[in-house]
Motif scaffolding. Structure first.
Motif, PDB file in Angstrom:
ATOM      1  N   SER A   1      18.783  -1.520  21.320  1.00  0.00           N
ATOM      2  CA  SER A   1      18.604  -2.975  21.353  1.00  0.00           C
ATOM      3  C   SER A   1      17.127  -3.340  21.291  1.00  0.00           C
ATOM      4  CB  SER A   1      19.240  -3.563  22.611  1.00  0.00           C
ATOM      5  OG  SER A   1      18.540  -3.168  23.786  1.00  0.00           O
ATOM      6  N   ALA A   2      16.288  -2.570  21.967  1.00  0.00           N
ATOM      7  CA  ALA A   2      14.850  -2.833  21.932  1.00  0.00           C
ATOM      8  C   ALA A   2      14.303  -2.635  20.521  1.00  0.00           C
ATOM      9  CB  ALA A   2      14.117  -1.921  22.911  1.00  0.00           C
ATOM     10  N   GLY A   3      14.833  -1.634  19.813  1.00  0.00           N
ATOM     11  CA  GLY A   3      14.406  -1.410  18.440  1.00  0.00           C
ATOM     12  C   GLY A   3      14.740  -2.578  17.541  1.00  0.00           C
ATOM     13  N   ILE A   4      15.922  -3.167  17.732  1.00  0.00           N
ATOM     14  CA  ILE A   4      16.326  -4.313  16.912  1.00  0.00           C
ATOM     15  C   ILE A   4      15.506  -5.551  17.275  1.00  0.00           C
ATOM     16  CG2 ILE A   4      18.222  -5.886  16.406  1.00  0.00           C
ATOM     17  CD1 ILE A   4      20.123  -3.505  16.763  1.00  0.00           C
ATOM     18  N   VAL A   5      15.336  -5.794  18.572  1.00  0.00           N
ATOM     19  CA  VAL A   5      14.548  -6.954  19.003  1.00  0.00           C
ATOM     20  C   VAL A   5      13.108  -6.837  18.516  1.00  0.00           C
ATOM     21  CG1 VAL A   5      13.609  -8.166  21.022  1.00  0.00           C
ATOM     22  CG2 VAL A   5      16.006  -7.438  20.996  1.00  0.00           C
ATOM     23  N   ASN A   6      12.581  -5.617  18.463  1.00  0.00           N
ATOM     24  CA  ASN A   6      11.195  -5.403  18.047  1.00  0.00           C
ATOM     25  C   ASN A   6      10.935  -5.868  16.620  1.00  0.00           C
ATOM     26  OD1 ASN A   6       8.451  -4.146  18.276  1.00  0.00           O
ATOM     27  ND2 ASN A   6       9.275  -2.802  16.689  1.00  0.00           N
ATOM     28  N   ILE A   7      11.951  -5.842  15.774  1.00  0.00           N
ATOM     29  CA  ILE A   7      11.766  -6.299  14.398  1.00  0.00           C
ATOM     30  C   ILE A   7      11.391  -7.778  14.379  1.00  0.00           C
ATOM     31  CG2 ILE A   7      12.934  -6.664  12.184  1.00  0.00           C
ATOM     32  CD1 ILE A   7      14.597  -4.175  12.784  1.00  0.00           C
ATOM     33  N   PHE A   8      11.906  -8.539  15.354  1.00  0.00           N
ATOM     34  CA  PHE A   8      11.631  -9.967  15.425  1.00  0.00           C
ATOM     35  C   PHE A   8      10.540 -10.302  16.430  1.00  0.00           C
ATOM     36  CE2 PHE A   8      15.938  -9.497  13.880  1.00  0.00           C
ATOM     37  CZ  PHE A   8      16.012 -10.421  12.852  1.00  0.00           C
ATOM     38  N   VAL A   9      10.375  -9.461  17.446  1.00  0.00           N
ATOM     39  CA  VAL A   9       9.366  -9.696  18.489  1.00  0.00           C
ATOM     40  C   VAL A   9       8.483  -8.454  18.590  1.00  0.00           C
ATOM     41  CG1 VAL A   9       8.980 -10.411  20.884  1.00  0.00           C
ATOM     42  CG2 VAL A   9      11.085 -11.068  19.722  1.00  0.00           C
ATOM     43  N   PRO A  10       7.573  -8.257  17.618  1.00  0.00           N
ATOM     44  CA  PRO A  10       6.780  -7.022  17.589  1.00  0.00           C
ATOM     45  C   PRO A  10       5.618  -7.037  18.577  1.00  0.00           C
ATOM     46  CG  PRO A  10       6.193  -8.406  15.738  1.00  0.00           C
ATOM     47  CD  PRO A  10       7.288  -9.132  16.471  1.00  0.00           C
ATOM     48  N   SER A  11       5.956  -7.101  19.858  1.00  0.00           N
ATOM     49  CA  SER A  11       4.956  -7.108  20.920  1.00  0.00           C
ATOM     50  C   SER A  11       5.541  -6.422  22.136  1.00  0.00           C
ATOM     51  CB  SER A  11       4.539  -8.541  21.257  1.00  0.00           C
ATOM     52  OG  SER A  11       3.800  -8.570  22.461  1.00  0.00           O
ATOM     53  N   GLY A  12       4.916  -5.320  22.565  1.00  0.00           N
ATOM     54  CA  GLY A  12       5.461  -4.563  23.685  1.00  0.00           C
ATOM     55  C   GLY A  12       5.574  -5.377  24.959  1.00  0.00           C
ATOM     56  N   GLY A  13       4.485  -6.056  25.328  1.00  0.00           N
ATOM     57  CA  GLY A  13       4.514  -6.866  26.540  1.00  0.00           C
ATOM     58  C   GLY A  13       5.484  -8.022  26.431  1.00  0.00           C
ATOM     59  N   GLY A  14       5.489  -8.695  25.282  1.00  0.00           N
ATOM     60  CA  GLY A  14       6.407  -9.800  25.070  1.00  0.00           C
ATOM     61  C   GLY A  14       7.855  -9.352  25.084  1.00  0.00           C
ATOM     62  N   GLN A  15       8.106  -8.162  24.539  1.00  0.00           N
ATOM     63  CA  GLN A  15       9.474  -7.666  24.498  1.00  0.00           C
ATOM     64  C   GLN A  15       9.979  -7.321  25.900  1.00  0.00           C
ATOM     65  OE1 GLN A  15      10.282  -5.046  21.328  1.00  0.00           O
ATOM     66  NE2 GLN A  15      12.200  -4.296  22.160  1.00  0.00           N
ATOM     67  N   TRP A  16       9.122  -6.770  26.747  1.00  0.00           N
ATOM     68  CA  TRP A  16       9.537  -6.455  28.110  1.00  0.00           C
ATOM     69  C   TRP A  16       9.859  -7.738  28.878  1.00  0.00           C
ATOM     70  CZ3 TRP A  16      11.826  -3.225  30.958  1.00  0.00           C
ATOM     71  CH2 TRP A  16      11.703  -3.218  32.352  1.00  0.00           C
ATOM     72  N   ALA A  17       9.092  -8.787  28.618  1.00  0.00           N
ATOM     73  CA  ALA A  17       9.369 -10.071  29.262  1.00  0.00           C
ATOM     74  C   ALA A  17      10.739 -10.599  28.858  1.00  0.00           C
ATOM     75  CB  ALA A  17       8.289 -11.085  28.885  1.00  0.00           C
ATOM     76  N   VAL A  18      11.146 -10.330  27.610  1.00  0.00           N
ATOM     77  CA  VAL A  18      12.440 -10.786  27.116  1.00  0.00           C
ATOM     78  C   VAL A  18      13.574  -9.932  27.674  1.00  0.00           C
ATOM     79  CG1 VAL A  18      13.877 -10.999  25.046  1.00  0.00           C
ATOM     80  CG2 VAL A  18      11.502 -11.770  25.000  1.00  0.00           C
ATOM     81  N   GLN A  19      13.390  -8.626  27.678  1.00  0.00           N
ATOM     82  CA  GLN A  19      14.496  -7.722  27.985  1.00  0.00           C
ATOM     83  C   GLN A  19      14.607  -7.321  29.444  1.00  0.00           C
ATOM     84  OE1 GLN A  19      14.097  -4.874  24.274  1.00  0.00           O
ATOM     85  NE2 GLN A  19      16.225  -5.058  24.903  1.00  0.00           N
ATOM     86  N   ALA A  20      13.528  -7.410  30.195  1.00  0.00           N
ATOM     87  CA  ALA A  20      13.580  -7.004  31.604  1.00  0.00           C
ATOM     88  C   ALA A  20      14.652  -7.739  32.394  1.00  0.00           C
ATOM     89  CB  ALA A  20      12.206  -7.198  32.249  1.00  0.00           C
ATOM     90  N   PRO A  21      14.816  -9.069  32.229  1.00  0.00           N
ATOM     91  CA  PRO A  21      15.858  -9.768  33.005  1.00  0.00           C
ATOM     92  C   PRO A  21      17.276  -9.306  32.681  1.00  0.00           C
ATOM     93  CG  PRO A  21      14.253 -11.329  32.132  1.00  0.00           C
ATOM     94  CD  PRO A  21      13.982 -10.022  31.463  1.00  0.00           C
ATOM     95  N   VAL A  22      17.459  -8.641  31.548  1.00  0.00           N
ATOM     96  CA  VAL A  22      18.772  -8.115  31.178  1.00  0.00           C
ATOM     97  C   VAL A  22      18.906  -6.652  31.584  1.00  0.00           C
ATOM     98  CG1 VAL A  22      20.369  -7.697  29.263  1.00  0.00           C
ATOM     99  CG2 VAL A  22      18.881  -9.704  29.230  1.00  0.00           C
ATOM    100  N   VAL A  23      17.882  -5.872  31.277  1.00  0.00           N
ATOM    101  CA  VAL A  23      17.940  -4.420  31.472  1.00  0.00           C
ATOM    102  C   VAL A  23      17.930  -4.052  32.957  1.00  0.00           C
ATOM    103  CG1 VAL A  23      16.685  -2.267  31.098  1.00  0.00           C
ATOM    104  CG2 VAL A  23      16.925  -3.918  29.225  1.00  0.00           C
ATOM    105  N   ILE A  24      17.092  -4.699  33.747  1.00  0.00           N
ATOM    106  CA  ILE A  24      16.961  -4.318  35.158  1.00  0.00           C
ATOM    107  C   ILE A  24      18.277  -4.500  35.927  1.00  0.00           C
ATOM    108  CG2 ILE A  24      15.825  -4.912  37.333  1.00  0.00           C
ATOM    109  CD1 ILE A  24      13.271  -5.426  35.728  1.00  0.00           C
ATOM    110  N   PRO A  25      18.936  -5.669  35.859  1.00  0.00           N
ATOM    111  CA  PRO A  25      20.218  -5.802  36.567  1.00  0.00           C
ATOM    112  C   PRO A  25      21.281  -4.821  36.056  1.00  0.00           C
ATOM    113  CG  PRO A  25      19.385  -7.958  35.958  1.00  0.00           C
ATOM    114  CD  PRO A  25      18.548  -6.956  35.252  1.00  0.00           C
ATOM    115  N   ALA A  26      21.303  -4.577  34.739  1.00  0.00           N
ATOM    116  CA  ALA A  26      22.280  -3.638  34.184  1.00  0.00           C
ATOM    117  C   ALA A  26      22.032  -2.233  34.724  1.00  0.00           C
ATOM    118  CB  ALA A  26      22.212  -3.648  32.664  1.00  0.00           C
ATOM    119  N   ALA A  27      20.774  -1.823  34.775  1.00  0.00           N
ATOM    120  CA  ALA A  27      20.443  -0.493  35.289  1.00  0.00           C
ATOM    121  C   ALA A  27      20.793  -0.376  36.770  1.00  0.00           C
ATOM    122  CB  ALA A  27      18.955  -0.211  35.071  1.00  0.00           C
ATOM    123  N   GLN A  28      20.513  -1.403  37.536  1.00  0.00           N
ATOM    124  CA  GLN A  28      20.828  -1.373  38.965  1.00  0.00           C
ATOM    125  C   GLN A  28      22.336  -1.346  39.197  1.00  0.00           C
ATOM    126  OE1 GLN A  28      18.609  -4.878  40.096  1.00  0.00           O
ATOM    127  NE2 GLN A  28      16.848  -3.679  40.817  1.00  0.00           N
TER     128      GLN A  28
END
Length: 435
Positions: free
Chosen positions: A344-371
Motif C-alpha cells: 500500500s505504501a508503494g502505491i501511495v508513493n506514486i501519488f505522494v512521493p514524500s517519505g515524511g508526508g507519506q508517514w503522516a498519511v499512513q501512520a493513523p491507519v497502520v499503527i492501530p492495525a498493527a496494535q
C-alpha cells in the motif's frame, strides 16, 4: 534471462512513458477524478485542495534544486574530478562499470539520499568517459541504488519516530533506530539489496548491437584551464584568497555543528556541498562556470514539484490516501500485515512521493492495525518506509536530479528500473515478512 526480460521492458517504457512533466499532469487528473469518484468530494472542493496545496513544496523544491546544483559544483571541482576519475579507473570493462556505479550509489544513498542521487549520477558520467558502456543502463544503475535510502541513516520514517515529540508519540512512544534502521530484519534487507541490485544490473547489460553509447565529448570538458587576467575585476573573480576567506569559515561552522551533535538533513547537506565546492574550486569564476553548467538540469524540478504538491494535497485532504491504505490492509493478518502495508505504501508513493508526508498519511491507519493484530510497530513503520522507497524505481519524481545531471530522459532509464522494481519488491517483501 534478465537481459531478455529487460529488452521488452526498455522498449515498452521508451514507447509509452511520457516526459515526467506530462506524467505529473496525468497524475493530477487521475488524483482529482479519484477524489471526486471515491471520496464523493465536489469538483470545487478538489480544486480548492489542489490550489491551496500547490505551493506547499516551495522550500523543498529549492532544497532539491540546490541538491542538484551544489552537488554538481562539488563533483565538478578539480580535486573531486580527479578522485572520481581514479575510482573510474578501477573499471576496465562495461560489466565492471555497472557493478561499480551501483555499489557506490547504494553506499552513498544509504548514508544520505541527496548525497546518493548526486554522487551516483556524477560517477556514472565519469565512468562513461573511461569505459564504453550502455549509457542508459549506467545511469539507471546509478539511480537504482537509491532504493535503499529509507532503510538507511537518513530514512525519514525511522528518524521521525525516534524523535521526542513526534506526532504519534502518544500511541507508540519514541522508537530508537536500534529497532528500525539497525534492526536485524532491516539490515538483512539492506545486505540482500547490496548483493542483488548490482548483479541484476550487470545481468541486464545489453549486447554490443543493442547498447546505446554516448560520446565522451558530450559529457563536458575535464580541463581546468586558468583564464588570462586582463582586468582588475577578473583578478577578483579568480582570487583564491577571496574564496578561502568565505569557504573556510563555512567549513569551520560545519565542524562545530557536528561536534555539537548536529545531524544530517537537506539544509546541512546543501551547506556542506556548497562550501566544500567553494574551497575545492578555489577560484570564484571556476565555481560560477560550474554553476552555469549544473543549473541546466534543474528545469524539471522547478516546474514539476508544485504539481506534486498539489497532488499530495488532493490525496491527503480528500481522504483518498487514507482510503487506499485502509483498503490494502483490511484483509491482513499478523503475518501478512507488513507485506500489505509495504504494498500500500508503494502505491501511495506514486501519488505522494514524500517519505515524511507519506508517514503522516499512513501512520493513523497502520499503527492501530498493527496494535490490533499484535505486529511490532517498528516492523510496520519500516514497511511504510520501504514501500515509499521501492516505487521510486517507477516514479520519476526522484529521478529528476539524476536525469538532469546525466542529460537523459525518464524513458531512457525506467525500463531497466522496472526490472529492478520486481526483483527488489520480492526481496523486501521476504525481509519484512519472514526475517
Amino acid at each position: 534471462m534478465l537481459r531478455a526480460l529487460s529488452r521488452p521492458a526498455v522498449k515498452l517504457v521508451e514507447r509509452y512513458l511520457p516526459d515526467p512533466y506530462v506524467f505529473v499532469l496525468i497524475l493530477t487528473i487521475v488524483a482529482a477524478c479519484a477524489a471526486i469518484a471515491i471520496e464523493r468530494q465536489s469538483p470545487l472542493a478538489v480544486l480548492t485542495y489542489w490550489g491551496d496545496g500547490f505551493w506547499n513544496l516551495l522550500t523543498f523544491s529549492m532544497q532539491m534544486l540546490l541538491v542538484l546544483v551544489t552537488g554538481f559544483m562539488l563533483a565538478s571541482s578539480p580535486p573531486v574530478k580527479r578522485l572520481l576519475a581514479s575510482l573510474a579507473g578501477l573499471a576496465n570493462n562495461a560489466g565492471a562499470a555497472i557493478l561499480l556505479v551501483t555499489l557506490v550509489s547504494l553506499a552513498a544513498s544509504w548514508i544520505n539520499w541527496g548525497f546518493g542521487l548526486v554522487v551516483g549520477a556524477l560517477f556514472a558520467k565519469e565512468l562513461a568517459r573511461k569505459v564504453r558502456v550502455d549509457y542508459r543502463l549506467l545511469v539507471a544503475s546509478a539511480y537504482s541504488g537509491f532504493v535503499v535510502w529509507h532503510g538507511g541513516l537518513a530514512g525519514s520514517v525511522p528518524l521521525t519516530i525516534a524523535t521526542d515529540g513526534h506526532f504519534s508519540m502518544e500511541q507508540i512512544g519514541v522508537i530508537g533506530t536500534g529497532e528500525t534502521i539497525f534492526s536485524w530484519f532491516n539490515l538483512a534487507i539492506v545486505a540482500a539489496l547490496f548483493i542483488a541490485v548490482p548483479l541484476v544490473n550487470r545481468m541486464m547489460l545489453p549486447g554490443e548491437k543493442e547498447s546505446v553509447y554516448i560520446d565522451p565529448a558530450l559529457l563536458g570538458d575535464d580541463d581546468d584551464n586558468r583564464p588570462r587576467i586582463t582586468r582588475p575585476a577578473e583578478r577578483l573573480e579568480n582570487s583564491v584568497t577571496l574564496a578561502l576567506l568565505v569557504g573556510v569559515p563555512g567549513l569551520i561552522y560545519l565542524i562545530s555543528y557536528f561536534v555539537g551533535g548536529g545531524g544530517l538533513n537537506l539544509n546541512v547537506v546543501n551547506f556542506m556541498f556548497l562550501f566544500l565546492a567553494i574551497v575545492l574550486h578555489r577560484r570564484p569564476q571556476s565555481l560560477l562556470n560550474s554553476l552555469n553548467e549544473g543549473i541546466k538540469g534543474g528545469a524539471g524540478i522547478v516546474i514539476q514539484f508544485p504539481f506534486y504538491a498539489g497532488i499530495m494535497a488532493i490525496m491527503i485532504q480528500s481522504g483518498l490516501a487514507e482510503t487506499m491504505s485502509q483498503w490494502m490492509i483490511s484483509f491482513a493478518t499478523e503475518t501478512s500485515l507488513p507485506f500489505w502495508t509495504f504494498l500500500s505504501a508503494g502505491i501511495v508513493n506514486i501519488f505522494v512521493p514524500s517519505g515524511g508526508g507519506q508517514w503522516a498519511v499512513q501512520a493513523p491507519v497502520v499503527i492501530p492495525a498493527a496494535q490490533a493484530l499484535g505486529v511490532e510497530i517498528p516492523r510496520a513503520a519500516m514497511a511504510v518506509a520501504w514501500g515509499d522507497a521501492w516505487t521510486n524505481l517507477l516514479q520519476p519524481f526522484w529521478a529528476l536530479p539524476v536525469l538532469g545531471i546525466a542529460g537523459l530522459k525518464a524513458k531512457d532509464i525506467m525500463g531497466f528500473c522496472l526490472i529492478q522494481l520486481f526483483v527488489t519488491g520480492i526481496l523486501i517483501s521476504i525481509g519484512l515478512t519472514w526475517f
